[in-house]
Design a protein around this motif. Structure first.
Motif, PDB file in Angstrom:
ATOM      1  N   UNK A   8      -8.868  -4.921  -8.080  1.00 33.60           N
ATOM      2  CA  UNK A   8      -7.970  -5.761  -7.285  1.00 33.60           C
ATOM      3  C   UNK A   8      -6.628  -5.967  -7.992  1.00 33.60           C
ATOM      4  N   UNK A   9      -6.666  -6.175  -9.303  1.00 31.31           N
ATOM      5  CA  UNK A   9      -5.427  -6.357 -10.057  1.00 31.31           C
ATOM      6  C   UNK A   9      -4.594  -5.069 -10.057  1.00 31.31           C
ATOM      7  N   UNK A  10      -5.266  -3.928 -10.183  1.00 28.52           N
ATOM      8  CA  UNK A  10      -4.544  -2.652 -10.152  1.00 28.52           C
ATOM      9  C   UNK A  10      -3.918  -2.419  -8.788  1.00 28.52           C
ATOM     10  N   UNK A  11      -4.659  -2.731  -7.723  1.00 29.89           N
ATOM     11  CA  UNK A  11      -4.114  -2.577  -6.374  1.00 29.89           C
ATOM     12  C   UNK A  11      -2.933  -3.510  -6.153  1.00 29.89           C
ATOM     13  N   UNK A  12      -3.019  -4.719  -6.690  1.00 35.61           N
ATOM     14  CA  UNK A  12      -1.918  -5.673  -6.559  1.00 35.61           C
ATOM     15  C   UNK A  12      -0.678  -5.167  -7.275  1.00 35.61           C
ATOM     16  N   UNK A  13      -0.856  -4.590  -8.470  1.00 32.08           N
ATOM     17  CA  UNK A  13       0.290  -4.030  -9.188  1.00 32.08           C
ATOM     18  C   UNK A  13       0.971  -2.944  -8.374  1.00 32.08           C
ATOM     19  N   UNK A  14       0.181  -2.062  -7.767  1.00 32.64           N
ATOM     20  CA  UNK A  14       0.757  -0.983  -6.958  1.00 32.64           C
ATOM     21  C   UNK A  14       1.494  -1.539  -5.744  1.00 32.64           C
ATOM     22  N   UNK A  15       0.902  -2.523  -5.079  1.00 37.14           N
ATOM     23  CA  UNK A  15       1.551  -3.119  -3.907  1.00 37.14           C
ATOM     24  C   UNK A  15       2.867  -3.792  -4.293  1.00 37.14           C
ATOM     25  N   UNK A  16       2.885  -4.464  -5.446  1.00 37.88           N
ATOM     26  CA  UNK A  16       4.120  -5.105  -5.909  1.00 37.88           C
ATOM     27  C   UNK A  16       5.190  -4.068  -6.222  1.00 37.88           C
ATOM     28  N   UNK A  17       4.786  -2.938  -6.792  1.00 37.93           N
ATOM     29  CA  UNK A  17       5.759  -1.891  -7.110  1.00 37.93           C
ATOM     30  C   UNK A  17       6.456  -1.391  -5.846  1.00 37.93           C
ATOM     31  N   UNK A  18       5.687  -1.176  -4.788  1.00 39.30           N
ATOM     32  CA  UNK A  18       6.285  -0.726  -3.526  1.00 39.30           C
ATOM     33  C   UNK A  18       7.129  -1.829  -2.903  1.00 39.30           C
ATOM     34  N   UNK A  19       6.595  -3.041  -2.868  1.00 41.65           N
ATOM     35  CA  UNK A  19       7.300  -4.147  -2.205  1.00 41.65           C
ATOM     36  C   UNK A  19       8.614  -4.479  -2.897  1.00 41.65           C
ATOM     37  N   UNK A  20       8.600  -4.542  -4.212  1.00 45.73           N
ATOM     38  CA  UNK A  20       9.829  -4.890  -4.940  1.00 45.73           C
ATOM     39  C   UNK A  20      10.855  -3.760  -4.820  1.00 45.73           C
ATOM     40  N   UNK A  52      14.256   4.183   3.702  1.00 47.36           N
ATOM     41  CA  UNK A  52      14.940   5.454   3.443  1.00 47.36           C
ATOM     42  C   UNK A  52      15.603   5.451   2.065  1.00 47.36           C
ATOM     43  N   UNK A  53      16.257   4.356   1.711  1.00 49.61           N
ATOM     44  CA  UNK A  53      16.934   4.277   0.413  1.00 49.61           C
ATOM     45  C   UNK A  53      15.909   4.330  -0.716  1.00 49.61           C
ATOM     46  N   UNK A  54      14.802   3.587  -0.566  1.00 53.91           N
ATOM     47  CA  UNK A  54      13.754   3.588  -1.593  1.00 53.91           C
ATOM     48  C   UNK A  54      13.127   4.974  -1.732  1.00 53.91           C
ATOM     49  N   UNK A  55      12.828   5.613  -0.605  1.00 48.52           N
ATOM     50  CA  UNK A  55      12.222   6.945  -0.657  1.00 48.52           C
ATOM     51  C   UNK A  55      13.192   7.970  -1.244  1.00 48.52           C
ATOM     52  N   UNK A  56      14.476   7.877  -0.856  1.00 47.33           N
ATOM     53  CA  UNK A  56      15.479   8.777  -1.415  1.00 47.33           C
ATOM     54  C   UNK A  56      15.576   8.596  -2.927  1.00 47.33           C
ATOM     55  N   UNK A 122      -3.961   5.395  -5.999  1.00 47.11           N
ATOM     56  CA  UNK A 122      -4.394   5.571  -4.617  1.00 47.11           C
ATOM     57  C   UNK A 122      -3.749   4.579  -3.674  1.00 47.11           C
ATOM     58  N   UNK A 123      -3.706   3.318  -4.081  1.00 44.45           N
ATOM     59  CA  UNK A 123      -3.076   2.292  -3.244  1.00 44.45           C
ATOM     60  C   UNK A 123      -1.585   2.577  -3.094  1.00 44.45           C
ATOM     61  N   UNK A 124      -0.944   2.982  -4.181  1.00 38.77           N
ATOM     62  CA  UNK A 124       0.489   3.296  -4.110  1.00 38.77           C
ATOM     63  C   UNK A 124       0.726   4.451  -3.143  1.00 38.77           C
ATOM     64  N   UNK A 125      -0.131   5.483  -3.175  1.00 40.98           N
ATOM     65  CA  UNK A 125       0.033   6.628  -2.284  1.00 40.98           C
ATOM     66  C   UNK A 125      -0.140   6.229  -0.826  1.00 40.98           C
ATOM     67  N   UNK A 126      -1.148   5.402  -0.540  1.00 37.69           N
ATOM     68  CA  UNK A 126      -1.385   4.967   0.842  1.00 37.69           C
ATOM     69  C   UNK A 126      -0.204   4.148   1.346  1.00 37.69           C
ATOM     70  N   UNK A 127       0.295   3.234   0.533  1.00 34.60           N
ATOM     71  CA  UNK A 127       1.437   2.416   0.955  1.00 34.60           C
ATOM     72  C   UNK A 127       2.688   3.268   1.138  1.00 34.60           C
ATOM     73  N   UNK A 128       2.875   4.261   0.267  1.00 32.02           N
ATOM     74  CA  UNK A 128       4.037   5.152   0.413  1.00 32.02           C
ATOM     75  C   UNK A 128       3.964   5.917   1.727  1.00 32.02           C
ATOM     76  N   UNK A 129       2.771   6.382   2.081  1.00 30.75           N
ATOM     77  CA  UNK A 129       2.600   7.088   3.352  1.00 30.75           C
ATOM     78  C   UNK A 129       2.901   6.172   4.535  1.00 30.75           C
ATOM     79  N   UNK A 130       2.391   4.950   4.474  1.00 36.64           N
ATOM     80  CA  UNK A 130       2.588   4.017   5.591  1.00 36.64           C
ATOM     81  C   UNK A 130       4.065   3.663   5.780  1.00 36.64           C
ATOM     82  N   UNK A 131       4.765   3.399   4.687  1.00 39.01           N
ATOM     83  CA  UNK A 131       6.178   3.036   4.835  1.00 39.01           C
ATOM     84  C   UNK A 131       7.003   4.240   5.268  1.00 39.01           C
ATOM     85  N   UNK A 132       6.619   5.450   4.839  1.00 37.94           N
ATOM     86  CA  UNK A 132       7.338   6.644   5.299  1.00 37.94           C
ATOM     87  C   UNK A 132       7.157   6.833   6.803  1.00 37.94           C
ATOM     88  N   UNK A 133       5.941   6.616   7.280  1.00 34.35           N
ATOM     89  CA  UNK A 133       5.690   6.732   8.722  1.00 34.35           C
ATOM     90  C   UNK A 133       6.432   5.663   9.514  1.00 34.35           C
TER      91      UNK A 133
END
Length: 425
Positions: A8-20, A52-56, A122-133
């Motif tokens: 859970x802590x690892x997933x939270x770190x990944x989610x924070x990385x994407x969100x921030x 778009x800016x984050x992905x770029x 894994x969580x970072x990859x799933x979130x990256x896919x969702x935000x790209x879509x």
């Protein structure tokens, strides 16, 4: 700590990385939305723009299709085809890697560190896919594959390297992965392992030193060209809020400018459009985009251009000299001068690979036409760095006695025997 808590802590770190990361791009867009456009733009467009800016910034290219009205307004050819934008603001890449390092370092201190790293990636990859879509739009369309994989690879690289580094330094830690790495290390003859470690350490030291000098050079160039930068800001009439946004965007590209300066220092140079070249050997510049910070770039040949090449020579020589004595002690005279020279060549190759990879990350397409090629050529940067730093490092390794006095060897003999005893235990 239980595995569920670690996951859970690892997933939270990944989610924070994407969100921030997305939040850094979204905040100035919200300011523009509220203060300049008076809430008159669809909020979904702000979200798509931030993604778009984050992905770029994390290595994903954008396919841009301009409508007919905008093409006419900008005075562009009516037959203009869709074009790619791939020039990444590397500040986002730096942030993603640092978040990965933080996650990997925290995971390494748990008993289930492999699982924690896998969960976070894994969580970072799933979130990256969702935000790209969520950012798909006909006018600006990010690559779904790149938008998922490129940020994830950056995060995973930081997490894996940090986790292995922390765990590997704990010599008493029993772990199948680490035991396999230690077994691989022990298969190397001691003298060749010492040469390999010295080459990697010296190359990284030289690359970091070159980037440090490049950062100072960038600051000096910007300070010297401050008048031209301000003139471009004023002529563009951005206004207070627009000027702040443009300045913020320039700061996001500051790591790119530092890498471009490092490529310039080593002789590889960089381009601001197809058919242009800015290097110590010669400068050929056409029309430059009206980006204020680019007003500080040199537009003519410098009479002292070749003198800049002394910098990587000094850095390569110094890196070799700093590490030479330790390597000579570890070799105990085995292989003589030849293995010292191999280490010098390795220092140049390592520095070239590091700066070549950074050059590739910092370059890309900034628009249609000539702007399809902006930034340094990765192969040229890698080759120039490897040659210049490598030759200097070889000279540094050759500058001194091959065999050290007996009193210089004794401390290292004690350290080596202690290290072997630790590994046997």
């Amino acid at each position: 700590m239980k595995r569920l808590t670690v996951a859970l802590l690892a997933a939270l770190d990944a989610a924070l990385a994407v969100a921030i990361g997305i939040g850094v791009a979204l905040v100035p867009l919200l300011a523009l939305w509220a203060l300049h456009f008076q809430l008159g733009i669809d909020p979904a467009a702000l979200w798509r723009g931030a993604v778009d800016i984050w992905a770029l910034g994390n290595g994903s290219s954008m396919r841009v299709t301009l409508d007919t009205a905008l093409i006419t307004q900008l005075g562009l050819p009516s037959s203009m085809e869709p074009f790619l934008v791939s020039l990444a603001p590397l500040a986002f890449t730096v942030g993603t890697v640092l978040f990965g390092v933080r996650t990997g370092s925290r995971a390494a201190r748990s008993s289930w560190w492999q699982g924690a790293v896998v969960v976070s990636v894994g969580v970072f990859a799933v979130l990256s896919l969702l935000v790209a879509l969520s950012a798909l739009y006909p006018a600006v369309r990010p690559s779904i594959v790149q938008g998922t994989l490129a940020p994830t690879l950056r995060f995973a690289g930081g997490a894996v390297v940090a986790a292995l580094w922390v765990r590997f330094r704990e010599q008493d830690a029993a772990d199948p992965v680490l035991d396999g790495l230690r077994a691989l290390r022990d298969r190397f003859p001691d003298d060749w392992w010492a040469v390999l470690v010295t080459a990697l350490r010296g190359g990284m030291l030289a690359a970091v030193a070159l980037l440090g000098v490049a950062a100072v050079t960038t600051a000096i160039v910007i300070a010297a060209g401050y008048g031209a930068i301000i003139s471009l800001h004023e002529s563009a009439q951005f206004g207070a809020l627009g000027g702040a946004v443009v300045t913020g965007a320039e700061l996001l590209y500051l790591p790119n400018l530092v890498i471009w300066a490092a490529s310039w220092i080593t002789g590889g140079g960089f381009a601001i459009g197809t058919g242009t070249a800015i290097s110590p050997i010669g400068t050929l510049v056409g029309p430059i985009p009206a980006v204020p910070v680019l007003g500080a770039l040199p537009t003519g040949d410098s009479p002292f251009g070749f003198a800049v090449l002394v910098i990587p020579v000094v850095i390569g020589f110094a890196s070799a000299v700093v590490l030479r004595r330790r390597l000579a002690i570890e070799l105990h005279g085995r292989g003589g001068l030849s293995r010292l020279l191999v280490a010098g060549v390795g220092i140049g190759i390592t520095a070239g690979v590091v700066l070549g990879v950074l050059a590739a990350l910092s370059a890309g397409a900034a628009g249609p036409g000539r702007l399809i090629e902006v930034g340094p050529n990765a192969w040229a940067t890698a080759l120039w760095t490897a040659v210049v730093v490598g030759i200097a490092a070889v000279l540094g390794m050759a500058a001194g006695p091959v065999h050290l006095a007996e009193e210089d060897r004794l401390p290292d003999l004690h350290e080596r025997s202690s290290g072997r005893s630790t590994r046997e235990r």
